[in-house]
Scaffold this motif. Structure first.
Motif, short mmCIF file in Angstrom:
data_model
loop_
_atom_site.label_atom_id
_atom_site.label_comp_id
_atom_site.label_asym_id
_atom_site.label_seq_id
_atom_site.Cartn_x
_atom_site.Cartn_y
_atom_site.Cartn_z
N SER A 424 79.21 88.58 79.76
CA SER A 424 78.13 88.67 78.79
C SER A 424 77.13 87.53 79.01
CB SER A 424 78.67 88.61 77.36
OG SER A 424 79.38 89.78 77.03
N SER A 425 75.85 87.81 78.74
CA SER A 425 74.80 86.78 78.79
C SER A 425 74.32 86.53 77.38
CB SER A 425 73.64 87.26 79.67
OG SER A 425 74.08 87.58 80.96
N LYS A 426 74.05 85.26 77.05
CA LYS A 426 73.66 84.92 75.68
C LYS A 426 72.57 83.86 75.69
CE LYS A 426 75.58 83.37 71.25
NZ LYS A 426 76.81 82.98 70.51
N PRO A 436 55.07 87.15 72.55
CA PRO A 436 56.17 87.62 73.39
C PRO A 436 56.92 86.46 74.04
CG PRO A 436 54.16 88.85 73.85
CD PRO A 436 53.76 87.66 73.01
N ARG A 437 58.24 86.57 74.06
CA ARG A 437 59.09 85.60 74.74
C ARG A 437 60.03 86.36 75.67
NH1 ARG A 437 60.00 80.48 72.21
NH2 ARG A 437 57.93 79.56 72.00
N THR A 438 60.29 85.80 76.83
CA THR A 438 61.24 86.41 77.75
C THR A 438 62.65 85.97 77.37
OG1 THR A 438 59.61 86.45 79.54
CG2 THR A 438 61.94 86.66 80.15
N VAL A 439 63.45 86.92 77.00
CA VAL A 439 64.83 86.66 76.56
C VAL A 439 65.76 87.59 77.34
CG1 VAL A 439 66.42 86.56 74.62
CG2 VAL A 439 63.98 86.11 74.25
N LEU A 440 66.67 87.00 78.11
CA LEU A 440 67.64 87.77 78.89
C LEU A 440 66.96 88.79 79.80
CD1 LEU A 440 70.22 88.38 76.02
CD2 LEU A 440 70.44 86.73 77.88
N GLY A 520 50.94 77.19 61.77
CA GLY A 520 51.07 78.43 62.52
C GLY A 520 51.97 79.43 61.83
N PRO A 521 52.18 80.59 62.43
CA PRO A 521 53.01 81.64 61.83
C PRO A 521 54.48 81.27 61.86
CG PRO A 521 52.37 82.27 64.04
CD PRO A 521 51.66 81.00 63.74
N GLU A 522 55.29 82.00 61.07
CA GLU A 522 56.73 81.78 61.06
C GLU A 522 57.35 82.22 62.37
OE1 GLU A 522 58.14 83.93 57.68
OE2 GLU A 522 58.04 82.20 56.39
N SER A 523 58.48 81.62 62.69
CA SER A 523 59.25 82.01 63.87
C SER A 523 60.63 82.49 63.43
CB SER A 523 59.39 80.84 64.84
OG SER A 523 58.13 80.42 65.32
N LEU A 524 61.14 83.48 64.10
CA LEU A 524 62.48 83.98 63.85
C LEU A 524 63.42 83.41 64.90
CD1 LEU A 524 64.49 85.91 62.42
CD2 LEU A 524 63.77 87.68 64.04
N VAL A 525 64.50 82.77 64.46
CA VAL A 525 65.49 82.23 65.38
C VAL A 525 66.62 83.23 65.51
CG1 VAL A 525 67.05 80.31 65.86
CG2 VAL A 525 64.91 79.90 64.63
N ILE A 526 66.97 83.60 66.75
CA ILE A 526 67.98 84.63 66.99
C ILE A 526 69.00 84.18 68.01
CG2 ILE A 526 66.39 86.54 66.44
CD1 ILE A 526 66.19 86.99 69.51
N ASP A 527 70.15 84.80 67.96
CA ASP A 527 71.12 84.78 69.05
C ASP A 527 71.06 86.15 69.70
OD1 ASP A 527 72.08 82.20 68.83
OD2 ASP A 527 73.59 82.74 67.35
N ALA A 528 70.70 86.20 70.96
CA ALA A 528 70.60 87.47 71.68
C ALA A 528 71.61 87.48 72.81
CB ALA A 528 69.19 87.67 72.23
N SER A 529 72.19 88.62 73.06
CA SER A 529 73.16 88.72 74.15
C SER A 529 73.16 90.13 74.74
CB SER A 529 74.57 88.36 73.67
OG SER A 529 74.96 89.20 72.61
N VAL A 530 73.54 90.19 76.00
CA VAL A 530 73.76 91.46 76.69
C VAL A 530 75.25 91.57 76.96
CG1 VAL A 530 73.27 92.84 78.74
CG2 VAL A 530 71.47 91.42 77.75
N LYS A 531 75.86 92.61 76.47
CA LYS A 531 77.31 92.79 76.60
C LYS A 531 77.57 94.00 77.48
CE LYS A 531 77.98 90.75 72.04
NZ LYS A 531 78.46 89.45 72.52
N PRO A 532 77.99 93.77 78.73
CA PRO A 532 78.19 94.89 79.65
C PRO A 532 79.49 95.63 79.38
CG PRO A 532 78.73 92.84 80.74
CD PRO A 532 78.21 92.47 79.38
N CYS A 533 79.47 96.93 79.60
CA CYS A 533 80.68 97.78 79.60
C CYS A 533 81.43 97.77 78.28
CB CYS A 533 81.61 97.38 80.73
SG CYS A 533 80.89 97.52 82.37
#
Length: 558
Positions: A424-426, A436-440, A520-533
């Motif tokens: 998994s990538s996180k 726009p932000r590049t995430v994973l 400036g505008p609000e920002s959302l803080v996240i945990d993002a992940s790609v979970k294979p299979c």
């Protein structure tokens, strides 16, 4: 809503004991009819109803029928007419499904225990070997389903970032399940070769003893600081009752095993190791070893202030899982009589070659983790063997495929586990609104939020990558007794999941970002992940449960 009213029945300490007693009562009615037809009603029901009486005693001591002012002396004279409501964390459809199935599995584990005690008491090994098998199948199938539904709940709703965290409450239901699965295999051997008689008596006793130990761990308050969802304040009466019940069952079980140890000696041991009986015994030893390791890590906070990290469980269970999958594969090539090892190896070459070829492809695809590749290899070997032999056996009697289907499901499940656990990538990232932000490897844009009538805040995230475009809407709830509650959102594809969980919201002042002195505008803080299979994990669970169901249908008609 009605479904939350139903789930509030067993959401608390008192109601859960009452619901457990209800499940035991329903099982007791079915067990009464079953044992009466077979002439074993008196000893089995005597033991089972003693267990039921213990749970009723817990309900009497910790009554769910006490008034509000008895439970909370400082409560206002005129409380809200509808109460304070169910814990927001539990206001989910899985609360209606997961706990009842888990409690039903716990209650059903008392049946093999009762038959074991009755068999030792009456000096009759047939009570356990001839009558417990369908009940044991039902117990482990329902308990296993309850465990996995809890894992899916944690993954898709609770926002823990995964489906399993090796929490003591998770482990305490897994350990008796592992022992029950081991008993399932040695009981098969006893029915065929009259082996493992004393072992099966012991495992049937230990499996239910571990259910009681699980209850003690999660409901006595001893793990209040070590678990995220154990009960923390049960009261001294419940603590001592649970401990007393645990000690009593342990003492009675040990005494019966010692007194009857000479009586239930197995037949003369057969020579050779290459038999199905040996393979079933070896698999049970591996399962018990895993249960012992998990039990040690779970119980350690009781003995010291040390807590075992999840990496400990991962590292110790990996080689055990490799051994189990090898045995799952080779056991199907074995007969009950001693056979030629070279001939067995030759029969396995096709499946070994297919598994090796698959791993070579993964190696060229960039997989370099030796431990992961080893478990994938042995799991694929077990899968190919069960599919190959199962396809041949289906022509003769499709009803005999239960075990093979369950084993294939376990192999798929383990491949899903190792893929999501190791590959998994996180990323933990802040998404400024409309930026726009590049995430994973994907472009993620936070486009604002909406607030539901119930107060929950839905955040809108646009995700764009080559060949795909979709939206995610994770949710955060305002503060409660549990703090801010977070619900992830998941985009599921065939070979992976894109998983986003909200962490918090930042303002420009907090981050120091501003333009010409204007926030400036609000920002959302996240945990993002790609979970294979991960679909292999859920799919393997479904296949495994289908195998249990087919085996139960076949055995219940015997």
């Amino acid at each position: 809503p009605v479904h939350y009213l139903l789930s509030s029945f067993y959401a608390g300490q008192e109601g859960s004991f009452l619901f457990w007693a209800l499940c035991s009562g329903i099982i007791g009615l079915l067990l009464y009819r079953y044992t009466k037809k077979r002439g074993i009603e008196s000893p089995v029901m005597a033991v089972f109803m003693t267990v039921e009486a213990f749970f009723i005693l817990l309900v009497v001591v910790r009554s769910p029928f006490r008034s509000l002012w008895e439970m909370f002396p400082g409560a206002p004279a005129s409380p809200p007419p509808d109460g304070r409501g169910l814990n927001p964390l539990l206001q989910n459809i899985w609360m209606v499904i997961h706990p009842p199935i888990l409690f039903l599995g716990f209650a059903a584990m008392a049946v093999p225990f009762s038959m074991s005690v009755a068999g030792l008491w009456k000096k009759n090994a047939a009570i356990l070997s001839e009558h417990a098998f369908p009940w044991l199948l039902f117990s482990v199938a329902v308990l296993g389903l309850g465990i996995m539904l809890g894992a899916y709940w944690a993954y898709g709703v609770l926002g823990w970032g995964g489906y399993w965290g090796w929490d003591p409450v998770e482990n305490s239901s897994l350990v008796p399940w592992l022992v029950g699965i081991g008993l399932l295999h040695t009981l098969l051997a006893q029915r065929r070769t009259n082996a493992y008689i004393r072992t099966n008596f012991a495992l049937a006793l230990v499996s239910f003893l571990l259910v009681l130990y699980s209850t003690f761990l999660t409901r006595s308050g001893v793990l209040g600081d070590a678990s995220v969802h154990a009960f923390t304040d049960p009261g001294a009466q419940i603590y001592w009752l649970l401990l007393g019940g645990l000690v009593a069952v342990t003492a009675v079980s040990a005494a019966l095993l010692v007194l009857r140890s000479r009586l239930f000696r197995p037949d003369e041991k057969r020579g050779g190791l290459l038999t199905r009986e040996t393979m079933l015994g070896g698999g049970t030893i591996a399962l018990l070893l895993s249960a012992t390791v998990i039990l040690f890590g779970t119980s350690l906070p009781i003995l010291s202030k040390t807590r075992v990290e999840p990496s400990f469980y991962d590292a110790t269970n990996l080689p055990i899982a490799v051994i189990i999958t090898i045995l799952i594969g080779y056991s199907l090539f074995m007969q009950w009589e001693v056979q030629d090892g070279l001939y067995t190896f030759r029969r396995s070459l096709t499946s070994l070659g297919a598994a090796a070829l698959s791993c070579i492809i993964l190696l060229f695809a960039g997989v370099r983790d030796a431990g992961a590749l080893l478990l994938i290899f042995t799991s694929l070997f077990a899968l190919f063997v069960n599919v190959r032999i199962g396809a041949g056996a289906a022509r003769a009697d499709w009803r005999s495929l239960g075990g093979k289907i369950a084993h294939a499901g376990i192999a798929l499940f383990l491949i899903g586990v190792i893929a999501t656990g190791r590959f998994s990538s996180k990323e933990h990232v802040s998404l400024p609104q409309y930026t726009p932000r590049t995430v994973l490897g994907r472009s993620m844009t936070y486009t604002g939020y909406t607030q539901r009538p119930d107060g929950k805040i839905v955040f809108n995230i646009s995700v764009v990558s080559p060949g795909e475009s979709f939206s995610l809407s994770p949710v955060m709830s305002p503060g409660s007794d549990q703090g801010v509650l977070r619900t992830p959102d998941i985009a599921s594809f065939l070979v992976r999941d894109i998983y986003v969980s909200p962490v918090g919201v930042e303002t420009a002042e907090a981050t120091g970002a501003s333009t010409n002195g204007v926030a400036g505008p609000e920002s959302l803080v996240i945990d993002a992940s790609v979970k294979p299979c991960i679909n292999l994990l859920w799919g393997g669970t479904v296949v495994m449960m289908a195998g249990f169901l087919l085996a139960f249908v076949k055995r219940s008609k015997e």
